[in-house]
Design a protein around this motif. Structure first.
Motif, PDB file in Angstrom:
ATOM      1  N   ARG A 152     -88.524  40.026  40.173  1.00  0.00           N
ATOM      2  CA  ARG A 152     -88.297  38.563  39.946  1.00  0.00           C
ATOM      3  C   ARG A 152     -89.067  37.653  40.443  1.00  0.00           C
ATOM      4  NH1 ARG A 152     -85.359  34.215  42.189  1.00  0.00           N
ATOM      5  NH2 ARG A 152     -84.342  32.990  40.491  1.00  0.00           N
ATOM      6  N   ALA A 153     -89.522  37.723  41.978  1.00  0.00           N
ATOM      7  CA  ALA A 153     -90.376  36.724  42.413  1.00  0.00           C
ATOM      8  C   ALA A 153     -91.745  36.886  42.039  1.00  0.00           C
ATOM      9  CB  ALA A 153     -90.235  37.214  44.043  1.00  0.00           C
ATOM     10  N   SER A 154     -92.067  37.990  41.408  1.00  0.00           N
ATOM     11  CA  SER A 154     -93.647  38.195  41.006  1.00  0.00           C
ATOM     12  C   SER A 154     -93.667  37.757  39.766  1.00  0.00           C
ATOM     13  CB  SER A 154     -94.137  39.698  41.297  1.00  0.00           C
ATOM     14  OG  SER A 154     -93.341  40.407  40.524  1.00  0.00           O
ATOM     15  N   THR A 155     -92.735  37.819  39.041  1.00  0.00           N
ATOM     16  CA  THR A 155     -92.616  37.204  37.730  1.00  0.00           C
ATOM     17  C   THR A 155     -92.599  35.763  37.543  1.00  0.00           C
ATOM     18  OG1 THR A 155     -91.614  39.449  36.734  1.00  0.00           O
ATOM     19  CG2 THR A 155     -91.401  37.706  35.305  1.00  0.00           C
ATOM     20  N   LEU A 156     -91.957  35.495  38.317  1.00  0.00           N
ATOM     21  CA  LEU A 156     -91.741  33.618  38.480  1.00  0.00           C
ATOM     22  C   LEU A 156     -93.099  33.181  38.757  1.00  0.00           C
ATOM     23  CD1 LEU A 156     -88.532  33.117  40.416  1.00  0.00           C
ATOM     24  CD2 LEU A 156     -88.867  32.377  37.899  1.00  0.00           C
ATOM     25  N   GLU A 157     -93.804  33.782  39.839  1.00  0.00           N
ATOM     26  CA  GLU A 157     -95.083  33.532  39.961  1.00  0.00           C
ATOM     27  C   GLU A 157     -96.318  33.389  38.784  1.00  0.00           C
ATOM     28  OE1 GLU A 157     -98.554  34.318  43.410  1.00  0.00           O
ATOM     29  OE2 GLU A 157     -96.592  35.462  43.515  1.00  0.00           O
ATOM     30  N   VAL A 158     -95.956  34.423  38.170  1.00  0.00           N
ATOM     31  CA  VAL A 158     -97.064  34.640  37.021  1.00  0.00           C
ATOM     32  C   VAL A 158     -96.619  33.534  35.939  1.00  0.00           C
ATOM     33  CG1 VAL A 158     -97.547  36.111  35.003  1.00  0.00           C
ATOM     34  CG2 VAL A 158     -97.555  36.818  37.571  1.00  0.00           C
ATOM     35  N   LEU A 159     -95.208  33.348  35.674  1.00  0.00           N
ATOM     36  CA  LEU A 159     -94.819  32.618  34.540  1.00  0.00           C
ATOM     37  C   LEU A 159     -95.272  31.293  34.800  1.00  0.00           C
ATOM     38  CD1 LEU A 159     -91.144  33.820  33.799  1.00  0.00           C
ATOM     39  CD2 LEU A 159     -93.466  34.312  32.222  1.00  0.00           C
ATOM     40  N   ARG A 160     -95.608  30.728  35.847  1.00  0.00           N
ATOM     41  CA  ARG A 160     -96.039  29.221  36.217  1.00  0.00           C
ATOM     42  C   ARG A 160     -97.472  29.154  36.088  1.00  0.00           C
ATOM     43  NH1 ARG A 160     -92.618  30.247  41.213  1.00  0.00           N
ATOM     44  NH2 ARG A 160     -90.770  29.278  40.620  1.00  0.00           N
ATOM     45  N   LEU A 161     -98.425  30.077  35.783  1.00  0.00           N
ATOM     46  CA  LEU A 161     -99.970  30.190  35.775  1.00  0.00           C
ATOM     47  C   LEU A 161    -100.123  29.520  34.478  1.00  0.00           C
ATOM     48  CD1 LEU A 161    -100.671  33.695  37.228  1.00  0.00           C
ATOM     49  CD2 LEU A 161    -100.707  31.507  38.424  1.00  0.00           C
ATOM     50  N   ASP A 162    -101.413  28.774  34.480  1.00  0.00           N
ATOM     51  CA  ASP A 162    -101.942  28.325  33.133  1.00  0.00           C
ATOM     52  C   ASP A 162    -101.935  29.253  32.131  1.00  0.00           C
ATOM     53  OD1 ASP A 162    -102.149  26.064  34.648  1.00  0.00           O
ATOM     54  OD2 ASP A 162    -104.208  26.188  35.286  1.00  0.00           O
ATOM     55  N   TYR A 163    -102.224  30.428  32.053  1.00  0.00           N
ATOM     56  CA  TYR A 163    -102.720  31.104  30.791  1.00  0.00           C
ATOM     57  C   TYR A 163    -101.488  31.526  30.135  1.00  0.00           C
ATOM     58  CZ  TYR A 163    -101.086  35.763  32.779  1.00  0.00           C
ATOM     59  OH  TYR A 163    -100.359  36.723  33.455  1.00  0.00           O
ATOM     60  N   ILE A 164    -100.217  31.743  30.874  1.00  0.00           N
ATOM     61  CA  ILE A 164     -98.912  31.512  30.262  1.00  0.00           C
ATOM     62  C   ILE A 164     -98.715  30.463  29.554  1.00  0.00           C
ATOM     63  CG2 ILE A 164     -96.585  32.022  30.651  1.00  0.00           C
ATOM     64  CD1 ILE A 164     -98.042  34.354  31.221  1.00  0.00           C
ATOM     65  N   THR A 165     -99.039  29.392  30.094  1.00  0.00           N
ATOM     66  CA  THR A 165     -98.770  27.892  29.303  1.00  0.00           C
ATOM     67  C   THR A 165     -99.670  28.100  27.912  1.00  0.00           C
ATOM     68  OG1 THR A 165     -98.271  26.870  31.343  1.00  0.00           O
ATOM     69  CG2 THR A 165     -98.745  25.517  29.218  1.00  0.00           C
ATOM     70  N   HIS A 166    -100.659  28.535  28.185  1.00  0.00           N
ATOM     71  CA  HIS A 166    -101.836  28.548  26.972  1.00  0.00           C
ATOM     72  C   HIS A 166    -101.258  29.643  25.857  1.00  0.00           C
ATOM     73  CE1 HIS A 166    -105.733  28.351  24.907  1.00  0.00           C
ATOM     74  NE2 HIS A 166    -105.776  29.820  24.750  1.00  0.00           N
ATOM     75  N   ALA A 167    -100.682  30.746  26.364  1.00  0.00           N
ATOM     76  CA  ALA A 167    -100.171  31.412  25.288  1.00  0.00           C
ATOM     77  C   ALA A 167     -98.937  31.027  24.579  1.00  0.00           C
ATOM     78  CB  ALA A 167     -99.674  32.736  25.967  1.00  0.00           C
ATOM     79  N   ARG A 168     -98.281  30.297  25.108  1.00  0.00           N
ATOM     80  CA  ARG A 168     -96.939  29.680  24.730  1.00  0.00           C
ATOM     81  C   ARG A 168     -97.577  28.343  23.437  1.00  0.00           C
ATOM     82  NH1 ARG A 168     -93.339  29.268  30.139  1.00  0.00           N
ATOM     83  NH2 ARG A 168     -91.959  31.015  29.697  1.00  0.00           N
ATOM     84  N   ALA A 169     -98.652  27.591  24.094  1.00  0.00           N
ATOM     85  CA  ALA A 169     -99.120  26.697  23.234  1.00  0.00           C
ATOM     86  C   ALA A 169     -99.872  27.279  21.969  1.00  0.00           C
ATOM     87  CB  ALA A 169    -100.224  25.949  24.141  1.00  0.00           C
ATOM     88  N   LYS A 170    -100.002  28.646  22.125  1.00  0.00           N
ATOM     89  CA  LYS A 170    -100.540  29.148  20.910  1.00  0.00           C
ATOM     90  C   LYS A 170     -99.691  29.600  19.854  1.00  0.00           C
ATOM     91  CE  LYS A 170    -103.688  32.525  21.501  1.00  0.00           C
ATOM     92  NZ  LYS A 170    -104.412  33.830  22.224  1.00  0.00           N
ATOM     93  N   GLY A 171     -98.218  29.523  20.221  1.00  0.00           N
ATOM     94  CA  GLY A 171     -97.495  29.808  19.339  1.00  0.00           C
ATOM     95  C   GLY A 171     -96.682  31.259  19.293  1.00  0.00           C
ATOM     96  N   LEU A 172     -96.951  31.921  20.476  1.00  0.00           N
ATOM     97  CA  LEU A 172     -96.554  33.185  20.919  1.00  0.00           C
ATOM     98  C   LEU A 172     -95.046  33.271  20.968  1.00  0.00           C
ATOM     99  CD1 LEU A 172     -99.487  35.029  22.767  1.00  0.00           C
ATOM    100  CD2 LEU A 172     -98.787  35.188  20.263  1.00  0.00           C
ATOM    101  N   SER A 173     -94.442  34.251  20.510  1.00  0.00           N
ATOM    102  CA  SER A 173     -92.738  34.207  20.835  1.00  0.00           C
ATOM    103  C   SER A 173     -92.677  34.454  22.523  1.00  0.00           C
ATOM    104  CB  SER A 173     -92.014  35.137  20.133  1.00  0.00           C
ATOM    105  OG  SER A 173     -92.618  36.420  20.475  1.00  0.00           O
ATOM    106  N   GLU A 174     -91.479  34.102  22.953  1.00  0.00           N
ATOM    107  CA  GLU A 174     -91.101  34.284  24.318  1.00  0.00           C
ATOM    108  C   GLU A 174     -91.513  35.737  24.773  1.00  0.00           C
ATOM    109  OE1 GLU A 174     -90.608  32.259  27.137  1.00  0.00           O
ATOM    110  OE2 GLU A 174     -91.536  30.887  25.773  1.00  0.00           O
ATOM    111  N   ARG A 175     -90.746  36.591  23.837  1.00  0.00           N
ATOM    112  CA  ARG A 175     -90.956  37.876  24.160  1.00  0.00           C
ATOM    113  C   ARG A 175     -92.326  38.427  24.558  1.00  0.00           C
ATOM    114  NH1 ARG A 175     -87.329  41.984  20.563  1.00  0.00           N
ATOM    115  NH2 ARG A 175     -85.731  40.920  21.755  1.00  0.00           N
ATOM    116  N   ALA A 176     -93.242  37.984  23.294  1.00  0.00           N
ATOM    117  CA  ALA A 176     -94.599  38.272  23.526  1.00  0.00           C
ATOM    118  C   ALA A 176     -95.052  37.765  24.674  1.00  0.00           C
ATOM    119  CB  ALA A 176     -95.398  37.859  22.152  1.00  0.00           C
TER     120      ALA A 176
END
Length: 314
Positions: free
Chosen positions: A201-225
């Motif tokens: 949980r802790a390591s996933t939370l840290e990764v989810l806050r990174l910029d490339y995750i925001t960029h992936a969401r901005a591209k329209g990818l689903s949350e599961r992807a």
């Protein structure tokens, strides 16, 4: 990658040497004379001196260590004082029993805790997240011996579904052997879920806050992807390291569970050898556990580039 592997192997060898010296010195600090323990209180000084000479206990400590470590390098861990058996085959026999319990428990705990930790991070601060964290904290806070006793009381005495104590080899009787291992495995499984889930949980939370995750969401990818294709691989690296540490720690600290369930594993062998002042067995067990711990963590380190490709550049 090759240089990375050589560096890790080079770091492991001095660690094993330090452990060997520490084990040898600490065991000599244990009160009691093995010769006196074997021959009893009525032994004569002559018989005690003769036995100490045969065991090599009359030599100086540096000489004793040199003889022991030289024999260990060739695979000779000595002979048990109490049972007169060769130490290494005895250790390997008992280690297989402990390894069955630990490997299955860690594998099951990882298969359950890692996805649960990732989902808890994905649903941060939700009721699901709070429930999973609370459950993990509760399981982590219960001592393994107490958890084992609770399982014995409920599944062994109350429901009578599983045998209470004892051990049957799976090679002799597969079904009976599995039944005898269910509760020891379940004890370690429930306890280690808390450790692995919190790290995932802790390591996933840290990764989810990174910029490339925001960029992936901005591209329209689903949350599961986003979660499984982009976040999980980078988040799993620290969890993978922790799994290796858990595996090594359990192999070295399973004595409590084996004592509760009277399992004749490596931990039980070490405890019995300490009470018997059986120096060769104690030294062999502790050195073997240290070697296993270092080997497990070496394998974990060598697999780490799979989860973090930047390591191969070192």
């Amino acid at each position: 990658m090759f240089r990375f592997a050589l560096t890790r192997i080079g770091m492991a060898l001095p660690t094993l040497l330090i452990v060997a010296v520490s084990v040898f010195v600490l065991i000599r600090l244990i009160p009691g004379d093995p010769a006196q323990l074997m021959l009893g209180d009525l032994a004569t000084p002559a018989s005690l001196a003769d036995l100490r000479a045969r065991l090599g206990l009359d030599q100086s400590l540096p000489v004793q260590f040199g003889i022991w470590i030289g024999n260990v390098v060739t695979g000779d861990f000595g002979q048990s004082i109490s049972s007169q058996q060769a130490v290494l085959p005895l250790i390997l026999q008992r280690f297989w029993v402990s390894a069955q319990i630990v490997l299955v428990a860690v594998l099951l705990a990882s298969c359950v805790a890692v996805p649960a930790g990732v989902i808890a991070a994905w649903k941060q601060d939700s009721a699901l997240d709070l429930g999973l964290v609370a459950t993990a904290t509760l399981l982590l806070s219960i001592p393994t011996f107490w958890l084992g006793l609770l399982l014995l009381l409920f599944f062994g005495l109350k429901l009578e579904w599983l045998p209470v104590v004892g051990y049957v080899s799976i090679a002799e009787n597969p079904w009976a052997g599995i039944l005898y291992l269910v509760m020891p495995i379940m004890t370690l499984f429930l306890h280690e879920i808390g450790v692995i889930l919190r790290m995932a949980r802790a390591s996933t939370l840290e990764v989810l806050r990174l910029d490339y995750i925001t960029h992936a969401r901005a591209k329209g990818l689903s949350e599961r992807a986003v979660l499984w294709r982009h976040a999980f691989k980078n988040a799993f690296g620290p969890t993978w390291t922790l799994i290796g540490l858990v595996l090594g720690n359990l192999l070295g600290g399973i004595a409590v569970v084996e004592t509760v369930f009277t399992i004749p594993g490596l931990g039980r062998l070490l405890v019995d050898a300490i009470f018997a002042r059986d120096y060769p067995v104690i030294q062999g067990c502790m050195l073997f556990v240290a070697f296993t711990y270092v080997l497990v963590n070496l394998v974990i380190d060598l697999c780490y580039p799979v989860f973090d490709p930047r390591v191969t550049a070192q």
